[in-house]
Design an enzyme around this catalytic site. Structure first.
Site, short mmCIF file in Angstrom:
data_model
loop_
_atom_site.label_atom_id
_atom_site.label_comp_id
_atom_site.label_asym_id
_atom_site.label_seq_id
_atom_site.Cartn_x
_atom_site.Cartn_y
_atom_site.Cartn_z
N SER A 1 0.89 -0.76 -0.17
CA SER A 1 0.19 -0.05 -0.37
C SER A 1 1.04 0.78 0.54
CB SER A 1 -0.86 -0.26 1.24
OG SER A 1 -1.96 0.78 1.19
N GLU B 1 -9.76 -5.81 -5.56
CA GLU B 1 -9.47 -4.04 -4.41
C GLU B 1 -9.38 -3.00 -5.01
OE1 GLU B 1 -5.10 -2.87 -3.59
OE2 GLU B 1 -4.77 -5.04 -4.02
N HIS C 1 -7.55 -6.06 -0.51
CA HIS C 1 -6.29 -5.27 -0.30
C HIS C 1 -5.22 -5.45 0.16
CE1 HIS C 1 -4.56 -1.44 -1.13
NE2 HIS C 1 -4.47 -1.03 0.31
#
Length: 300
Positions: free
Chosen positions: A150, A245, A275
Protein backbone atom coordinates in the site's frame (compact mmCIF):
# COMPACT_ATOMS: atom_id res chain seq x y z
CA UNK A 1 -10.15 -18.59 -6.08
CA UNK A 2 -11.53 -18.00 -2.60
CA UNK A 3 -13.32 -14.75 -1.91
CA UNK A 4 -11.52 -12.84 0.84
CA UNK A 5 -13.47 -12.32 4.07
CA UNK A 6 -14.04 -8.79 5.27
CA UNK A 7 -12.04 -8.24 8.49
CA UNK A 8 -13.93 -7.21 11.63
CA UNK A 9 -13.07 -3.55 11.23
CA UNK A 10 -13.68 -0.84 8.69
CA UNK A 11 -10.97 1.68 7.91
CA UNK A 12 -13.63 4.03 6.56
CA UNK A 13 -14.81 4.71 10.14
CA UNK A 14 -11.59 6.56 11.09
CA UNK A 15 -12.82 9.91 9.85
CA UNK A 16 -11.00 12.64 11.79
CA UNK A 17 -7.45 12.97 13.10
CA UNK A 18 -8.73 12.81 16.70
CA UNK A 19 -10.78 9.64 16.05
CA UNK A 20 -7.92 8.10 14.12
CA UNK A 21 -5.40 8.76 16.91
CA UNK A 22 -7.77 7.40 19.56
CA UNK A 23 -8.69 4.27 17.57
CA UNK A 24 -5.22 3.47 16.21
CA UNK A 25 -4.35 1.01 19.03
CA UNK A 26 -7.65 -0.87 18.51
CA UNK A 27 -7.18 -1.09 14.74
CA UNK A 28 -3.58 -2.21 15.17
CA UNK A 29 -4.56 -4.90 17.66
CA UNK A 30 -7.26 -6.17 15.30
CA UNK A 31 -4.68 -6.43 12.54
CA UNK A 32 -2.35 -8.29 14.89
CA UNK A 33 -5.06 -10.90 15.49
CA UNK A 34 -5.90 -11.20 11.78
CA UNK A 35 -2.24 -11.58 10.80
CA UNK A 36 -0.67 -13.90 13.40
CA UNK A 37 3.09 -14.15 13.86
CA UNK A 38 4.53 -17.61 13.11
CA UNK A 39 5.84 -19.50 16.14
CA UNK A 40 9.61 -19.26 16.34
CA UNK A 41 9.86 -15.71 14.99
CA UNK A 42 12.63 -13.63 16.57
CA UNK A 43 12.76 -9.83 16.65
CA UNK A 44 15.12 -7.11 17.81
CA UNK A 45 14.10 -3.47 18.24
CA UNK A 46 16.25 -0.82 16.56
CA UNK A 47 16.60 2.78 17.70
CA UNK A 48 19.61 4.52 16.16
CA UNK A 49 20.28 8.24 16.37
CA UNK A 50 22.01 9.75 13.34
CA UNK A 51 23.07 13.28 12.51
CA UNK A 52 20.11 13.58 10.12
CA UNK A 53 17.53 12.01 12.45
CA UNK A 54 16.55 8.69 14.00
CA UNK A 55 16.23 5.24 12.44
CA UNK A 56 13.53 3.14 14.12
CA UNK A 57 12.29 -0.32 13.33
CA UNK A 58 12.85 -3.97 14.10
CA UNK A 59 14.87 -6.86 12.79
CA UNK A 60 12.74 -9.92 12.04
CA UNK A 61 14.03 -13.45 11.67
CA UNK A 62 11.38 -15.89 10.53
CA UNK A 63 11.34 -19.41 11.98
CA UNK A 64 14.55 -21.22 11.12
CA UNK A 65 16.33 -18.14 9.75
CA UNK A 66 19.78 -17.74 11.29
CA UNK A 67 22.19 -14.86 11.63
CA UNK A 68 24.96 -14.51 9.08
CA UNK A 69 27.89 -12.22 8.44
CA UNK A 70 26.59 -8.87 7.20
CA UNK A 71 28.71 -8.99 4.05
CA UNK A 72 27.01 -12.25 3.04
CA UNK A 73 23.48 -11.47 4.21
CA UNK A 74 20.56 -10.75 1.93
CA UNK A 75 18.13 -8.49 3.72
CA UNK A 76 14.50 -7.53 3.12
CA UNK A 77 13.87 -3.85 3.79
CA UNK A 78 10.14 -3.78 4.59
CA UNK A 79 7.95 -0.66 4.36
CA UNK A 80 4.51 -1.17 5.89
CA UNK A 81 1.37 0.43 4.52
CA UNK A 82 -1.98 1.76 5.80
CA UNK A 83 -2.25 5.23 4.40
CA UNK A 84 0.63 6.84 6.32
CA UNK A 85 -1.63 7.01 9.38
CA UNK A 86 -1.92 3.57 11.04
CA UNK A 87 0.05 0.33 11.47
CA UNK A 88 3.67 -0.23 12.46
CA UNK A 89 6.23 -3.07 12.33
CA UNK A 90 4.23 -5.00 14.95
CA UNK A 91 1.05 -5.11 12.83
CA UNK A 92 3.05 -6.40 9.86
CA UNK A 93 5.34 -8.73 11.81
CA UNK A 94 3.37 -11.80 10.74
CA UNK A 95 3.65 -10.97 7.03
CA UNK A 96 7.31 -9.98 7.32
CA UNK A 97 8.13 -13.15 9.26
CA UNK A 98 6.46 -15.30 6.60
CA UNK A 99 8.52 -13.57 3.91
CA UNK A 100 11.66 -14.07 6.00
CA UNK A 101 10.94 -17.76 6.60
CA UNK A 102 10.20 -18.53 2.95
CA UNK A 103 13.23 -16.64 1.61
CA UNK A 104 15.69 -17.43 4.39
CA UNK A 105 16.50 -13.69 4.56
CA UNK A 106 16.53 -11.50 7.65
CA UNK A 107 14.18 -8.50 7.38
CA UNK A 108 14.41 -4.96 8.68
CA UNK A 109 10.91 -3.50 9.13
CA UNK A 110 10.98 0.31 9.24
CA UNK A 111 8.99 2.20 11.87
CA UNK A 112 8.54 5.49 10.03
CA UNK A 113 6.73 8.50 11.47
CA UNK A 114 2.95 8.63 10.99
CA UNK A 115 0.38 11.33 10.29
CA UNK A 116 -1.46 13.29 11.52
CA UNK A 117 1.35 14.19 13.95
CA UNK A 118 4.08 13.93 11.32
CA UNK A 119 3.36 15.38 7.90
CA UNK A 120 4.78 14.93 4.41
CA UNK A 121 7.59 14.18 3.64
CA UNK A 122 8.50 12.73 7.07
CA UNK A 123 7.82 9.10 6.12
CA UNK A 124 9.76 9.42 2.87
CA UNK A 125 12.70 10.99 4.68
CA UNK A 126 12.66 8.16 7.23
CA UNK A 127 12.64 5.59 4.40
CA UNK A 128 15.72 7.08 2.74
CA UNK A 129 17.46 7.35 6.12
CA UNK A 130 16.73 3.70 6.88
CA UNK A 131 18.15 2.61 3.53
CA UNK A 132 21.29 4.67 4.07
CA UNK A 133 21.64 3.12 7.53
CA UNK A 134 21.54 -0.38 6.05
CA UNK A 135 24.27 0.59 3.60
CA UNK A 136 26.31 2.11 6.44
CA UNK A 137 25.97 -1.15 8.39
CA UNK A 138 27.72 -2.94 5.54
CA UNK A 139 24.76 -4.44 3.66
CA UNK A 140 25.52 -4.34 -0.03
CA UNK A 141 22.82 -2.88 -2.30
CA UNK A 142 22.88 -6.02 -4.46
CA UNK A 143 21.84 -7.94 -1.33
CA UNK A 144 18.91 -5.65 -0.42
CA UNK A 145 15.32 -6.38 -1.45
CA UNK A 146 12.83 -3.58 -0.81
CA UNK A 147 9.34 -4.86 0.00
CA UNK A 148 6.20 -3.02 1.01
CA UNK A 149 2.44 -2.79 0.83
CA UNK A 150 0.00 0.00 0.00
CA UNK A 151 1.60 3.29 1.10
CA UNK A 152 4.81 1.31 1.52
CA UNK A 153 4.80 0.84 -2.25
CA UNK A 154 4.64 4.59 -2.69
CA UNK A 155 7.54 4.96 -0.24
CA UNK A 156 9.52 2.39 -2.22
CA UNK A 157 9.11 4.39 -5.42
CA UNK A 158 10.05 7.60 -3.60
CA UNK A 159 13.18 5.81 -2.38
CA UNK A 160 14.19 4.79 -5.91
CA UNK A 161 13.72 8.37 -7.15
CA UNK A 162 15.69 9.72 -4.18
CA UNK A 163 18.46 7.21 -4.86
CA UNK A 164 18.64 8.53 -8.41
CA UNK A 165 18.82 12.16 -7.26
CA UNK A 166 21.46 11.39 -4.59
CA UNK A 167 23.46 8.94 -6.75
CA UNK A 168 22.93 6.13 -4.24
CA UNK A 169 23.08 2.55 -5.51
CA UNK A 170 19.69 0.95 -6.09
CA UNK A 171 18.53 -2.23 -4.31
CA UNK A 172 18.63 -5.59 -6.07
CA UNK A 173 14.87 -6.17 -6.24
CA UNK A 174 11.45 -5.00 -5.07
CA UNK A 175 8.30 -6.85 -4.03
CA UNK A 176 5.20 -4.65 -3.72
CA UNK A 177 1.77 -5.69 -2.44
CA UNK A 178 -1.18 -3.51 -3.52
CA UNK A 179 1.04 -0.44 -3.99
CA UNK A 180 -0.24 3.12 -3.91
CA UNK A 181 0.92 5.06 -6.95
CA UNK A 182 -1.76 7.67 -7.70
CA UNK A 183 -1.87 10.26 -4.85
CA UNK A 184 -5.08 11.78 -6.21
CA UNK A 185 -6.87 8.40 -5.86
CA UNK A 186 -8.45 9.23 -9.22
CA UNK A 187 -7.73 5.72 -10.55
CA UNK A 188 -9.30 4.15 -7.47
CA UNK A 189 -12.37 6.40 -7.60
CA UNK A 190 -12.89 5.53 -11.25
CA UNK A 191 -12.87 1.82 -10.37
CA UNK A 192 -15.46 2.39 -7.65
CA UNK A 193 -17.59 4.35 -10.09
CA UNK A 194 -17.64 1.23 -12.28
CA UNK A 195 -19.16 -0.72 -9.38
CA UNK A 196 -16.13 -2.31 -7.68
CA UNK A 197 -16.24 -2.66 -3.91
CA UNK A 198 -13.03 -3.44 -2.01
CA UNK A 199 -13.68 -5.40 1.23
CA UNK A 200 -10.99 -3.47 3.12
CA UNK A 201 -11.07 0.21 2.18
CA UNK A 202 -12.79 2.76 -0.06
CA UNK A 203 -11.08 5.24 -2.35
CA UNK A 204 -12.60 8.12 -0.38
CA UNK A 205 -11.14 6.82 2.89
CA UNK A 206 -7.76 6.24 1.27
CA UNK A 207 -7.65 9.78 -0.08
CA UNK A 208 -8.76 11.13 3.31
CA UNK A 209 -5.93 9.30 5.08
CA UNK A 210 -3.41 10.56 2.54
CA UNK A 211 -4.65 14.13 3.04
CA UNK A 212 -3.85 13.80 6.76
CA UNK A 213 -0.27 13.09 5.75
CA UNK A 214 0.22 15.45 2.82
CA UNK A 215 -1.33 18.47 4.56
CA UNK A 216 -2.24 20.11 1.27
CA UNK A 217 0.96 19.34 -0.63
CA UNK A 218 0.17 19.42 -4.36
CA UNK A 219 -0.43 16.03 -5.98
CA UNK A 220 2.07 16.89 -8.72
CA UNK A 221 4.89 17.34 -6.21
CA UNK A 222 7.75 15.11 -7.44
CA UNK A 223 7.69 13.15 -4.17
CA UNK A 224 3.95 12.61 -4.46
CA UNK A 225 3.56 11.78 -8.15
CA UNK A 226 6.84 9.89 -8.38
CA UNK A 227 8.58 9.45 -11.72
CA UNK A 228 11.84 7.66 -12.44
CA UNK A 229 14.50 8.61 -14.93
CA UNK A 230 15.25 5.85 -17.44
CA UNK A 231 18.08 3.78 -16.03
CA UNK A 232 19.64 0.36 -16.33
CA UNK A 233 20.14 -0.15 -12.60
CA UNK A 234 16.52 -0.15 -11.41
CA UNK A 235 15.55 -3.23 -9.37
CA UNK A 236 13.71 -6.21 -10.78
CA UNK A 237 10.19 -5.91 -9.40
CA UNK A 238 7.22 -8.12 -8.57
CA UNK A 239 3.86 -6.40 -8.03
CA UNK A 240 0.88 -8.26 -6.59
CA UNK A 241 -2.62 -6.82 -6.32
CA UNK A 242 -6.10 -8.17 -5.67
CA UNK A 243 -8.65 -8.30 -8.45
CA UNK A 244 -11.32 -6.84 -6.17
CA UNK A 245 -9.23 -4.12 -4.70
CA UNK A 246 -9.79 -0.46 -5.24
CA UNK A 247 -6.14 0.23 -6.07
CA UNK A 248 -5.45 -2.45 -8.66
CA UNK A 249 -5.16 0.20 -11.38
CA UNK A 250 -2.39 1.77 -9.29
CA UNK A 251 -0.56 -1.54 -9.62
CA UNK A 252 -1.04 -1.53 -13.39
CA UNK A 253 0.14 2.06 -13.62
CA UNK A 254 3.23 1.37 -11.51
CA UNK A 255 4.05 -1.72 -13.56
CA UNK A 256 3.93 0.34 -16.77
CA UNK A 257 5.99 3.16 -15.23
CA UNK A 258 8.76 0.77 -14.19
CA UNK A 259 8.92 -0.81 -17.63
CA UNK A 260 9.01 2.63 -19.27
CA UNK A 261 11.98 3.53 -17.06
CA UNK A 262 13.86 0.41 -18.15
CA UNK A 263 13.14 -1.87 -15.20
CA UNK A 264 12.04 -5.49 -15.34
CA UNK A 265 8.60 -5.77 -13.75
CA UNK A 266 6.15 -8.64 -13.25
CA UNK A 267 2.50 -7.94 -12.40
CA UNK A 268 0.22 -10.50 -10.73
CA UNK A 269 -3.51 -9.80 -10.29
CA UNK A 270 -5.20 -12.26 -7.92
CA UNK A 271 -8.94 -12.72 -8.66
CA UNK A 272 -11.46 -12.07 -5.88
CA UNK A 273 -8.83 -10.71 -3.47
CA UNK A 274 -8.92 -7.37 -1.66
CA UNK A 275 -6.34 -4.83 -0.58
CA UNK A 276 -3.12 -6.38 0.84
CA UNK A 277 -4.73 -9.81 1.14
CA UNK A 278 -1.23 -11.22 1.69
CA UNK A 279 -1.49 -10.11 5.34
CA UNK A 280 -4.43 -12.38 6.17
CA UNK A 281 -3.62 -16.11 5.92
CA UNK A 282 -6.50 -16.93 8.29
CA UNK A 283 -9.01 -15.27 5.98
CA UNK A 284 -7.96 -16.45 2.52
CA UNK A 285 -5.69 -19.30 1.39
CA UNK A 286 -4.48 -17.16 -1.51
CA UNK A 287 -2.53 -15.16 1.08
CA UNK A 288 -0.11 -18.05 1.63
CA UNK A 289 0.14 -18.78 -2.08
CA UNK A 290 0.93 -15.15 -2.91
CA UNK A 291 3.62 -14.88 -0.23
CA UNK A 292 5.15 -18.12 -1.47
CA UNK A 293 5.30 -16.77 -5.02
CA UNK A 294 6.81 -13.52 -3.75
CA UNK A 295 9.47 -15.50 -1.88
CA UNK A 296 10.31 -17.49 -5.00
CA UNK A 297 10.76 -14.24 -6.91
CA UNK A 298 13.13 -12.93 -4.23
CA UNK A 299 15.17 -16.13 -4.16
CA UNK A 300 15.65 -16.34 -7.89
Amino acid sequence: MTRVVNPAFSLTALGTPAILTAMRPVVNQTLNLASPVPTGTRTETVRRRRADGEVRGEWVWGPGVGQQRIADTRVIYYLHGSGYVICNPRTHRGLVSRLSRRTGHVAFSLDYRLAPKHRFPAAGDDTARGYEWLLDQGYRPENIVVAGDSAGGHLAMDLLADNQSKSRPQPRAMVLFSPLMDPTFGLAMAREARGLRDPIITAKAGRHFLDMYTGGAPANHPRMTVSLKPSGDLPRTLIQAGGREVMSDDARFLHAALIAAGASSELQLWPDQGHVFQMFPLLTPESRQAVQQAARFVCR
